[in-house]
Design an enzyme around this catalytic site. Structure first.
Site, short mmCIF file in Angstrom:
data_model
loop_
_atom_site.label_atom_id
_atom_site.label_comp_id
_atom_site.label_asym_id
_atom_site.label_seq_id
_atom_site.Cartn_x
_atom_site.Cartn_y
_atom_site.Cartn_z
N SER A 1 63.24 15.06 36.49
CA SER A 1 63.32 16.53 36.47
C SER A 1 62.01 17.17 36.93
O SER A 1 62.01 18.14 37.69
CB SER A 1 63.62 17.01 35.04
OG SER A 1 64.90 16.61 34.65
N ASP B 1 71.29 13.24 28.69
CA ASP B 1 71.32 12.12 29.64
C ASP B 1 71.22 10.77 28.94
O ASP B 1 71.42 9.72 29.57
CB ASP B 1 70.17 12.25 30.65
CG ASP B 1 70.39 13.43 31.59
OD1 ASP B 1 71.55 13.89 31.71
OD2 ASP B 1 69.41 13.89 32.20
N ARG C 1 73.16 6.09 35.26
CA ARG C 1 72.91 5.93 33.82
C ARG C 1 73.99 5.07 33.15
O ARG C 1 73.71 4.37 32.18
CB ARG C 1 72.77 7.28 33.14
CG ARG C 1 71.57 8.07 33.68
CD ARG C 1 71.11 9.14 32.72
NE ARG C 1 70.44 10.22 33.41
CZ ARG C 1 69.18 10.19 33.82
NH1 ARG C 1 68.45 9.11 33.64
NH2 ARG C 1 68.65 11.23 34.43
#
Ligand code: S3P
Length: 430
Positions: free
Chosen positions: A22, A316, A389
């Site tokens: 990010s 996440d 992920r």
């Protein structure tokens, strides 16, 4: 590519993980809008962040690197972007697309942005709707809610936006568009999402207020190029820290991690489940809190019920949290996490499918997952379905499951964690 994982004895080591995804995205974007050079160290060379670099190069910004972890951005100021001669490609990256849309909305030129199969299915109306209210003309598939999206921006006006979802991508798109408006733009969310955009904009010179769940930004600031070091990505470290909490005898330290409270929900939840995780040597870098984290095995974890404000702070990490829950004693319930359905894959369905493959008892809920832990997991074959992920969460399940596990399509891990399988091998004791 297949990733082959065997049941591990424990994880031991003292390591660092690649830079935060990010923050790396935001450094390129905000660096491009600042005056003068921005130098970013420990930039994440994952595919998502390379997509952001590619887009901003097409917007006329000279960007050097990543070379040895360093990226140099020759910022051209708020009005320095140029009309791209071709379509901007965000690849698999929702952050690239949604945050760039905010910036493109403020430009006096025409642009088109698209992405891969997964990104072209993801909802963009949550960003394009409010940006249209600010005055941008945006069109695209499905009534302007799916990419490819065309943007004719400029003449943006400040608005107060109340977002129905706690999404840093929505909030950031609005704040970045607000840079180009006269007056003050505000965004209010149901719960606070990650605040990296706010911290970085302030660090570069923007005037910005944060009050509870609202953020206010004054338009037309003067942003100045800066030097910054990206902290290690806690979302990447989470896979290794969770595995260490699950495997008897483990003792793993990850250095230089970002521990921004809007991101560190996973540490709190693993601690509440009984894990021995310590935050050591807290410090600050480039406006972001950083620390080392040590995880040691401390007995079986316990199931937990979570929902509400913590969800955006660990959104996440839910795939790996689901793996931890499957190995924990008792029931785990994860609620208020319907956003998982619109990630790189539908992660509620994907986590349920993956855990069932390992023999866990799991039910999909409308807004989350219910997992009955404690059953011995058995190694299996799983397909990543192109979701980085999910692939790494399956690898962690493979470490604690009996026998062998194959994760098919593991190349997608490069989206956020290049070098994952090598680093995992280096700390795994078989
Ligand atoms: C991100 C925000 C989150 C997160 C994503 C990265 C960001 O998405 O899931 O991986 O960098 O702003 P949402 O804003 O859609 O919740």
């Amino acid at each position: 590519m297949d990733l082959r994982i065997e049941k591990a004895r424990c994880l031991r080591g003292d390591i660092s993980v690649p830079g935060d995804k990010s923050i790396s995205h935001r450094a390129v974007m905000i660096g491009a809008l600042a005056e003068g050079e921005t130098v970013v160290e420990n930039f994440l060379p994952g595919e998502d962040c390379l997509s952001t670099i590619g887009c901003f190069r097409k917007l006329g910004i000279e960007i050097e690197g990543p070379r040895g972890g360093v990226v140099r951005i020759a910022g051209r100021g708020l009005d320095g972007l140029r009309e791209p001669v071709d379509i901007l490609d965000a690849g698999n990256s929702g952050t690239t697309m949604r945050l760039s849309l905010g910036i493109l909305a403020g430009q006096q030129f025409f642009s088109v942005i698209t992405g891969d199969d997964s990104l072209r299915r993801r909802p963009m109306a949550r960003v394009t709707g409010p940006l249209k209210k600010m005055g941008a003309s945006i069109d695209g598939r499905k009534g302007g809610s799916c990419a490819p999206l065309s943007v004719r921006g400029g003449c943006i006006k400040a608005v107060s936006h109340v977002s129905p979802v706690a999404s840093a991508q929505v909030k950031s798109a609005m704040l970045l568009a607000g840079l180009f408006a006269d007056g003050q733009t505000s965004v209010t969310e149901p719960y606070r999402s990650r605040d990296h955009t706010e911290l970085m904009l302030r660090y570069f010179g923007a005037v910005l207020g944060i009050e509870d769940k609202s953020v206010y930004i004054n338009g037309r600031p003067r942003l100045t190029g800066k030097k910054l070091r990206v902290p290690g990505d806690i979302s990447s470290a989470a896979f290794l820290l969770a595995a260490a909490a699950l495997l008897p005898g483990s003792d793993l330290t990850v250095r230089g991690l970002g521990v921004n409270p809007t991101r560190s929900g996973i540490i709190e939840v693993l601690q509440m489940m009984g894990a021995d995780i310590k935050i050591i040597n807290p410090r600050e870098d480039g406006g972001e809190p950083v620390a080392d984290i040590r995880a040691r095995y401390a007995g079986s974890l316990r199931g937990i019920s979570i929902g509400g404000e913590i969800i955006p702070r660990l959104i996440d990490e839910i795939p790996v949290l689901a793996v931890a829950a499957a190995a924990a004693e008792g029931k785990t319930e994860i609620r208020d996490a319907a956003e998982l359905k619109v990630k790189e894959s539908d992660r509620i369905a994907a986590a349920a499918r993956m855990l069932s493959g390992f023999g866990a008892v799991v039910a999909e809920l409308d807004d989350g997952l219910m997992i009955r832990g404690g059953r011995a997991l058995e190694g299996c074959f799983c397909d990543s379905q192109g979701d980085h992920r999910m692939a790494m969460a399956a690898a962690v399940a493979g470490l604690i499951a009996g026998g062998k596990t194959v994760v098919r399509g593991a190349e997608c891990i490069d989206v956020s964690f290049p070098g994952f399988s090598e680093l995992l091998k280096s700390v795994t004791v078989i």
